[in-house]
Design a protein around this motif. Sequence first.
Motif, mmCIF file in Angstrom:
data_model
loop_
_atom_site.group_PDB
_atom_site.id
_atom_site.type_symbol
_atom_site.label_atom_id
_atom_site.label_comp_id
_atom_site.label_asym_id
_atom_site.label_seq_id
_atom_site.Cartn_x
_atom_site.Cartn_y
_atom_site.Cartn_z
ATOM 1 N N ALA A 219 -68.354 -8.408 79.045
ATOM 2 C CA ALA A 219 -70.142 -8.397 79.133
ATOM 3 C C ALA A 219 -70.578 -9.439 78.042
ATOM 4 O O ALA A 219 -69.807 -9.591 76.954
ATOM 5 N N LEU A 220 -71.504 -10.253 78.371
ATOM 6 C CA LEU A 220 -72.183 -10.914 77.331
ATOM 7 C C LEU A 220 -73.453 -10.512 77.534
ATOM 8 O O LEU A 220 -74.302 -10.636 78.478
ATOM 9 N N LEU A 221 -74.201 -10.090 76.106
ATOM 10 C CA LEU A 221 -75.496 -9.449 75.981
ATOM 11 C C LEU A 221 -76.215 -10.543 74.967
ATOM 12 O O LEU A 221 -75.703 -10.769 73.943
ATOM 13 N N ILE A 222 -77.269 -10.962 75.451
ATOM 14 C CA ILE A 222 -78.067 -11.969 74.847
ATOM 15 C C ILE A 222 -79.507 -11.092 74.631
ATOM 16 O O ILE A 222 -80.007 -10.722 75.726
ATOM 17 N N GLY A 238 -76.674 -1.392 70.627
ATOM 18 C CA GLY A 238 -76.264 -0.213 71.070
ATOM 19 C C GLY A 238 -75.234 -0.109 71.946
ATOM 20 O O GLY A 238 -74.205 0.282 71.903
ATOM 21 N N LEU A 239 -75.560 -0.775 73.107
ATOM 22 C CA LEU A 239 -74.664 -0.893 74.275
ATOM 23 C C LEU A 239 -73.393 -1.918 73.758
ATOM 24 O O LEU A 239 -72.263 -1.591 73.995
ATOM 25 N N ALA A 240 -73.593 -2.952 72.853
ATOM 26 C CA ALA A 240 -72.408 -3.621 72.563
ATOM 27 C C ALA A 240 -71.671 -2.787 71.719
ATOM 28 O O ALA A 240 -70.318 -2.874 71.928
ATOM 29 N N VAL A 250 -66.842 -7.739 74.658
ATOM 30 C CA VAL A 250 -68.122 -7.912 74.676
ATOM 31 C C VAL A 250 -68.626 -9.020 73.499
ATOM 32 O O VAL A 250 -68.196 -8.833 72.394
ATOM 33 N N GLN A 251 -69.637 -9.765 73.851
ATOM 34 C CA GLN A 251 -70.106 -10.590 72.913
ATOM 35 C C GLN A 251 -71.751 -10.619 72.806
ATOM 36 O O GLN A 251 -72.275 -10.362 73.903
ATOM 37 N N ASP A 252 -72.449 -10.122 71.677
ATOM 38 C CA ASP A 252 -73.848 -9.939 71.788
ATOM 39 C C ASP A 252 -74.309 -10.892 70.818
ATOM 40 O O ASP A 252 -73.880 -10.999 69.736
ATOM 41 N N LEU A 253 -75.381 -11.618 71.249
ATOM 42 C CA LEU A 253 -76.100 -12.719 70.711
ATOM 43 C C LEU A 253 -77.716 -12.502 70.593
ATOM 44 O O LEU A 253 -77.998 -11.952 71.346
ATOM 45 N N TYR A 254 -78.065 -13.026 69.428
ATOM 46 C CA TYR A 254 -79.750 -12.732 68.951
ATOM 47 C C TYR A 254 -80.097 -14.077 68.704
ATOM 48 O O TYR A 254 -79.558 -14.864 67.599
#
Length: 291
Positions: A219-222, A238-240, A250-254
């Motif tokens: 997953a990629l979460l932005i 939370g999901l990441a 998974v990668q999460d970016l903000y």
Amino acid sequence: MAHSLRHWFCAIPAGFLLLVLSGCSPLKMLNGLTPDGSYVKTADIVYGEDPRQKLDVYVPRHLLEDAPVAVFFYGGSWNSGDRGDYRFVGEALASRGIVTVVADYRLYPQVRYPLFLEDGARAVAWTKAHIHEFSGNPRRLYLMGHSSGAYNASMLALDSRLLGAVGMSPADLSGWIGLAGPYDFLPIKNPEVRPVFFWPDSPPQSQPIRHVSHGAPPALLIAASRDSLVDPTRNTGGLARTLREAGVPVQDLYYARPNHATLVATMSRPLRWLAPVLDQVVAFIRHTPPQ
């Protein structure tokens, strides 16, 4: 030239306001500024019997074969939205060599949870069965969505019952991308969303975070770091964290510049200066191999 472009980009938000006040939506403005030379579009493809069960396919104009495929679901609190408003997403991905499917699905009050997810599963099944006709590789299949559309993508990727009902499984996906998605939002605060999920008796299994398992697709979460509509710490963060704990890549970016709505708009040519969302999505698709 650089100074004049910077000045023009900085004036865009004011232009948005003027267009909204004059009756032109920001999405229509983005589509009006989107070129059409990078893709060939096949519109109004039927994947079900309901008038809302249709999709459009954007094929890179100079594509040969075996391109990666992204199925995009738009947001709108599950009560609004139209695939035609997201031509800028189809163009953005097609211009980078990705065959893109933008799908409509039934909305509230016509349906409630989980029927719109069943529509999403049928759209994905259609894509897997037919996308080779558009030079797409069904073994390089990615889901993507913004806001409630990111919820749809996450549920299809995480809750195996949904794709299982159409003869598929999450293992058929190479990965999924969520932009500003709600993944853990009970109890529901938004009054527009409450009836969609049978509030106050919203089923716990409606939450994507409850369906995380070790075998889930990458997953990629932005998210927008200052999103006032969908809490990025609880939902994206939370999901990441839950995916990592399950051993899922998974990668999460903000990003600080976009807000909840404009995060997806950064896919468009005029607003890419806000955040490199398109670059990150393309890199994820190119570097995440088939399952």
